[in-house]
Design an enzyme around this catalytic site. Structure first.
Site, PDB file in Angstrom:
ATOM      1  N   GLY A 130       0.818  -1.200   0.000  1.00 37.24           N
ATOM      2  CA  GLY A 130       0.000   0.000   0.000  1.00 37.24           C
ATOM      3  C   GLY A 130       0.859   1.259   0.000  1.00 37.24           C
ATOM      4  N   CYS A 131       0.253   2.383  -0.362  1.00 36.16           N
ATOM      5  CA  CYS A 131       1.016   3.628  -0.494  1.00 36.16           C
ATOM      6  C   CYS A 131       1.463   4.168   0.866  1.00 36.16           C
ATOM      7  CB  CYS A 131       0.210   4.662  -1.265  1.00 36.16           C
ATOM      8  SG  CYS A 131      -1.466   4.933  -0.659  1.00 36.16           S
ATOM      9  N   PHE A 132       0.540   4.315   1.816  1.00 37.59           N
ATOM     10  CA  PHE A 132       0.934   4.740   3.155  1.00 37.59           C
ATOM     11  C   PHE A 132       1.930   3.739   3.760  1.00 37.59           C
ATOM     12  CE2 PHE A 132      -2.879   7.606   4.198  1.00 37.59           C
ATOM     13  CZ  PHE A 132      -2.094   8.737   4.360  1.00 37.59           C
ATOM     14  N   SER A 161       5.518   4.248   2.447  1.00 37.17           N
ATOM     15  CA  SER A 161       6.178   5.418   3.014  1.00 37.17           C
ATOM     16  C   SER A 161       6.580   5.195   4.471  1.00 37.17           C
ATOM     17  CB  SER A 161       5.252   6.632   2.896  1.00 37.17           C
ATOM     18  OG  SER A 161       5.868   7.801   3.384  1.00 37.17           O
TER      19      SER A 161
END
Length: 322
Positions: free
Chosen positions: A131-133, A136
């Site tokens: 996932g994107c979050f 990061s």
């Protein structure tokens, strides 16, 4: 090697469009098909207008999956599992899934964060894109977990652009709501916490602390900035060295001690982490483009690893500075 034949399932959404943009510049692929049940027969540029003049590809409702060497599954969460249950994928066809469906490494999938599992991804049959979050935040924490230094709760405050919510309209996705606005959502309960914890425990088996995550909806279109802090006994110099050593062999993630901003990574497959020591805490600011390193760019990075290509192939993307 010969070109890799690519099939895309769900090519009309944000991740599908971003995947097309990246792959059109990839020197080692050719398109087998771009599937979209809702847009069949249309040119892809009629939906993804940034691709006008770049391709004459059309969306199809192709189901001959054996035409592809690799399938990118870009449909919504829950749809990948449904698709694989309803369709027979030949054994020779590799799969990169961009949904949440297999990030727990079920059904023979490996978790596709190259900075964590590069060697496992090489030659793998099925990869679950992070996932994107989660990307990061994990890239802000992996070096600490690798050394067993996560000895306290972790606190995260992160903001994402509106494209992180997908292309379907919603009450909080309209321009009139997002513009000049900001809000918290899914505090302490975000779905990406599961995969973050899974990865941290794979590096640091005794990690039992909380990751306290407050996500924000930002009033911009793309990018994620995560500010992550936890207790740290070392010096600022030791912290920076720890991060630079961990990411030295990884071509897309960089650790620095200078001020960073989102425009440094938007439109690229990079992650930049700024490492600071603040009192008794280490503060890591991590920035990515949620559609590239947080989704489609990382999916291409995984494809490169699967097929033995140079990891950076097709991903020399420059940010827009102004």
């Amino acid at each position: 090697m010969q070109s890799v034949k690519v099939g895309i399932i769900g090519g009309a959404g944000y991740t599908g469009g971003e995947l097309l943009r990246i792959l059109l510049g990839h020197p080692k692929i050719e398109f087998a098909f771009v599937n979209s049940a809702s847009q069949t027969g249309k040119h892809v540029w009629e939906i993804h207008k940034d691709l006008f003049g770049s391709t004459d590809l059309k969306f199809s409702n192709e189901k001959d999956l054996g035409k592809a060497d690799v399938l990118f599954l870009c449909s919504g969460h829950g749809q990948s599992l449904k698709f694989l249950n309803e369709n027979s994928v030949p054994e020779k066809v590799k799969i990169v899934d961009l949904s949440t469906d297999f990030r727990d490494e079920s059904n023979g999938f490996v978790y596709g964060l190259p900075e964590l599992k590069r060697e496992e991804i090489r030659g793998m049959q099925k990869v679950a894109n992070p996932g994107c979050f989660a990307t990061s935040i994990q890239l802000a924490l992996l070096p600490l977990a690798h050394k067993g230094l996560l000895k306290n709760d972790v606190h995260v405050s992160a903001v994402t652009g509106s494209t992180g919510a997908g292309q379907s309209l919603s009450a909080t996705g309209h321009f009139s709501w997002r513009n000049n606005n900001i809000s918290v959502y899914k505090a302490f309960t975000h779905q990406h916490l599961k995969e973050i914890g899974q990865s941290l425990r794979q590096l640091q088996g005794d990690f039992v602390h909380d990751v306290n995550f407050i996500p924000y909806r930002g009033n911009f279109t793309r990018g994620i900035m995560a500010n992550v802090y936890t207790a740290f006994e070392g010096s600022a110099e030791e912290a920076l060295a720890l991060y630079q050593e961990y990411y030295q062999a990884h071509p897309f993630t960089f650790a620095i001690d200078q001020t960073i901003d989102l425009k440094m990574v938007v439109n690229t497959n990079k992650c930049i982490v700024q490492v600071q020591k603040q009192g008794k805490h280490i503060l890591i600011t991590s920035i990515i483009d949620n559609l590239v390193k947080g989704a489609s760019g990382q999916a291409v990075q995984n494809m490169n690893l699967i097929f033995g290509l140079e990891e950076t192939t097709g991903l020399s993307l420059k940010p827009v500075g102004f």
